[in-house]
Write a protein that holds these residues in place. Structure first.
Motif, PDB file in Angstrom:
ATOM      1  N   LEU A  26      16.174  -9.752 -15.618  1.00  0.00           N
ATOM      2  CA  LEU A  26      16.114  -8.657 -14.557  1.00  0.00           C
ATOM      3  C   LEU A  26      15.513  -8.817 -13.281  1.00  0.00           C
ATOM      4  CD1 LEU A  26      16.810  -5.420 -14.476  1.00  0.00           C
ATOM      5  CD2 LEU A  26      14.635  -4.967 -15.630  1.00  0.00           C
ATOM      6  N   GLN A  79      17.010  -8.132  -9.765  1.00  0.00           N
ATOM      7  CA  GLN A  79      16.472  -7.000  -8.655  1.00  0.00           C
ATOM      8  C   GLN A  79      16.034  -7.848  -7.422  1.00  0.00           C
ATOM      9  OE1 GLN A  79      13.486  -5.576 -11.041  1.00  0.00           O
ATOM     10  NE2 GLN A  79      14.890  -3.635 -11.850  1.00  0.00           N
ATOM     11  N   HIS A 129      21.975 -11.955  -7.831  1.00  0.00           N
ATOM     12  CA  HIS A 129      23.008 -11.314  -8.919  1.00  0.00           C
ATOM     13  C   HIS A 129      24.202 -12.433  -9.595  1.00  0.00           C
ATOM     14  CE1 HIS A 129      21.901  -7.537  -7.263  1.00  0.00           C
ATOM     15  NE2 HIS A 129      22.248  -7.811  -6.091  1.00  0.00           N
ATOM     16  N   ASP A 178      27.461   3.902 -12.468  1.00  0.00           N
ATOM     17  CA  ASP A 178      26.311   3.639 -11.675  1.00  0.00           C
ATOM     18  C   ASP A 178      26.396   2.579 -10.938  1.00  0.00           C
ATOM     19  OD1 ASP A 178      24.516   5.424 -13.100  1.00  0.00           O
ATOM     20  OD2 ASP A 178      23.974   4.333 -14.482  1.00  0.00           O
ATOM     21  N   SER A 179      27.063   1.323 -11.106  1.00  0.00           N
ATOM     22  CA  SER A 179      27.325   0.280 -10.331  1.00  0.00           C
ATOM     23  C   SER A 179      28.520   0.698  -9.265  1.00  0.00           C
ATOM     24  CB  SER A 179      27.480  -0.904 -11.197  1.00  0.00           C
ATOM     25  OG  SER A 179      28.690  -0.656 -12.079  1.00  0.00           O
ATOM     26  N   TYR A 219      20.405  -6.370 -19.169  1.00  0.00           N
ATOM     27  CA  TYR A 219      20.556  -6.184 -17.659  1.00  0.00           C
ATOM     28  C   TYR A 219      21.152  -4.811 -17.283  1.00  0.00           C
ATOM     29  CZ  TYR A 219      21.080  -7.092 -12.668  1.00  0.00           C
ATOM     30  OH  TYR A 219      21.096  -6.980 -11.273  1.00  0.00           O
ATOM     31  N   ARG A 261      19.200  -1.559 -15.650  1.00  0.00           N
ATOM     32  CA  ARG A 261      19.550  -1.235 -14.416  1.00  0.00           C
ATOM     33  C   ARG A 261      19.927   0.243 -14.287  1.00  0.00           C
ATOM     34  NH1 ARG A 261      24.197  -1.661 -11.020  1.00  0.00           N
ATOM     35  NH2 ARG A 261      23.752  -1.986  -8.884  1.00  0.00           N
ATOM     36  N   SER A 262      20.757   0.835 -15.454  1.00  0.00           N
ATOM     37  CA  SER A 262      21.257   1.952 -15.331  1.00  0.00           C
ATOM     38  C   SER A 262      20.080   3.002 -15.934  1.00  0.00           C
ATOM     39  CB  SER A 262      22.332   2.206 -16.451  1.00  0.00           C
ATOM     40  OG  SER A 262      23.393   1.567 -15.744  1.00  0.00           O
ATOM     41  N   LYS A 317      13.176   0.494  -9.965  1.00  0.00           N
ATOM     42  CA  LYS A 317      13.065  -1.089 -10.208  1.00  0.00           C
ATOM     43  C   LYS A 317      12.080  -1.040 -11.491  1.00  0.00           C
ATOM     44  CE  LYS A 317      14.976  -3.130  -6.390  1.00  0.00           C
ATOM     45  NZ  LYS A 317      14.524  -4.249  -5.164  1.00  0.00           N
ATOM     46  N   SER A 326      13.359   0.404 -14.904  1.00  0.00           N
ATOM     47  CA  SER A 326      13.982  -0.642 -15.685  1.00  0.00           C
ATOM     48  C   SER A 326      13.155  -1.584 -16.067  1.00  0.00           C
ATOM     49  CB  SER A 326      14.966  -1.207 -14.565  1.00  0.00           C
ATOM     50  OG  SER A 326      15.501  -0.336 -13.782  1.00  0.00           O
TER      51      SER A 326
END
Length: 366
Positions: free
Chosen positions: A123, A127, A131, A186-187, A245, A249-250, A265, A268
């Motif tokens: 994660l 962050q 990616h 979300d993404s 992950y 993130r969500s 962050k 998360s």
């Protein structure tokens, strides 16, 4: 995050142990391959529609819910959304730790600690802008899945199990993408090419789920055999990392909606730690009941959101609270809990009844 990295993120999240477990359940279903395909198509269409709302409005999942419930209820729903993500991570850690302990040995607590630490590092890499880790992980998962299937040697005697109906198999298959509905927008909402991103995410998730479920069906229908421990260990680790992950993130994004001053962050990372702790402390037998309650809350909620946005075109970005929709949601949660105890079609009946009540109440209000 580029469009390709976003697509691979969803593909890697779908290649999970939950998909493998769903495949083992569908192995005893009549026409298991057809029920798998039909269920994935239905579930991924709903997942794509959830992402479309985020793409059109530029809002994440919790903000999309505020279109139907209002701004104030969104804060409470955001907290529930974070709790839901933590629960999903706990289930993922618990299943992965149990399978890893069976393959290699060791305690469940030790494996939960290892998986939790690896997830935190994974994660943190995402962050901080790396990616491509998820992209590499998704590519490696495909190779590992192929290697497991090629190396697996069953004895040809299916594991005896009570046969499930075709419709039950369809629901088991559809439940996988539906469980990711709270993450759908979300993404997508942060993508420059959002209109393409939501359908690519749904298609990628469907392909990943098909692979994972097909593995489960294959392993069950070919009877007991020694699985390649090394390959399965890599599969357990990578599938846990890519799935956790997305959940983590969500969870951070949802909590930011409830308390804007909190940094997502940090939430998360804390969510990953809490998920691992819950996996250790909470008995696995409780997770089924938690999932039932989550479905009873989530299905009516997203049915109301979909009906308001796509059918009734009745939503407002400025209102504080929609009392009518809140009452409707509460009534449908009670109906869902009742119907899910009576029949396997409880979730479907809940969605149909909620949609009908949305139309009825909207007609009465106008």
């Amino acid at each position: 995050m580029s469009l390709m990295e976003h697509t691979l993120l969803w593909f890697g999240a779908a290649l999970s142990l939950n998909g493998l477990a769903a495949g083992t359940l569908m192995a005893a279903s009549n026409l298991s391959a057809l029920s798998l395909l039909v269920g994935q198509i239905l579930g991924c269409i709903l997942l794509g529609l959830g992402g479309r709302i985020g793409a059109v409005t530029g809002r994440n999942s919790m903000e999309c819910i505020s279109l139907s419930l209002g701004r104030w209820p969104m804060m409470a729903v955001s907290v529930l959304g974070t709790v839901y993500q933590i629960g999903c991570m706990a289930v993922t850690f618990a299943v992965a730790a149990r399978l890893a302990s069976e393959l290699i040995g060791g305690s469940l607590i030790g494996w939960c600690a290892v998986l939790g630490l690896c997830s935190l590092l994974w994660l943190y890499a995402g962050q901080t802008g790396h990616h491509q880790c998820n992209s590499i992980g998704a590519a490696l998962l495909v190779i590992v899945c192929l290697a497991v299937c090629l190396c697996y040697q069953g004895d040809g005697v299916p594991i005896p199990e009570k046969a499930r109906s075709f419709s039950h198999g369809v629901w088991i298959s559809a439940a996988l993408p539906i469980s990711f509905l709270p993450l759908a927008a979300d993404s997508v909402s942060r993508q420059l090419r959002a209109r393409a991103a939501y359908w690519l995410a749904a298609i990628a998730f469907g392909m990943g789920s098909l692979i994972a479920c097909s593995m489960g069906i294959l392993l069950m229908n070919n009877g007991h055999s020694e699985l390649p421990a090394g390959l399965m260990t890599v599969f357990v680790l990578l599938s846990t990392l890519t799935t956790v992950y997305l959940y983590a993130r969500s969870a951070g994004m949802a909590m930011e909606q409830a308390l804007p001053k909190i940094r997502g962050k940090r939430v998360s990372r804390l969510a990953v730690v809490l998920g691992a702790l819950i996996a250790v402390c909470v008995p696995v037998s409780w997770f089924g009941d938690i999932f039932v309650i989550a479905c009873a809350v989530m299905i009516p909620l997203f049915t109301i959101v979909f009906m308001d946005f796509f059918v009734l075109h009745h939503y407002d970005t400025a209102r504080r609270a929609d009392v009518h929709n809140l009452i409707l949601w509460a009534v449908c949660i009670a109906l869902s809990l009742l119907l899910m105890q009576v029949t396997h079609f409880g979730e479907l009946l809940t969605a149909v009844l909620t949609a009908g009540l949305c139309v009825l109440t909207r007609t009465l209000r106008t």
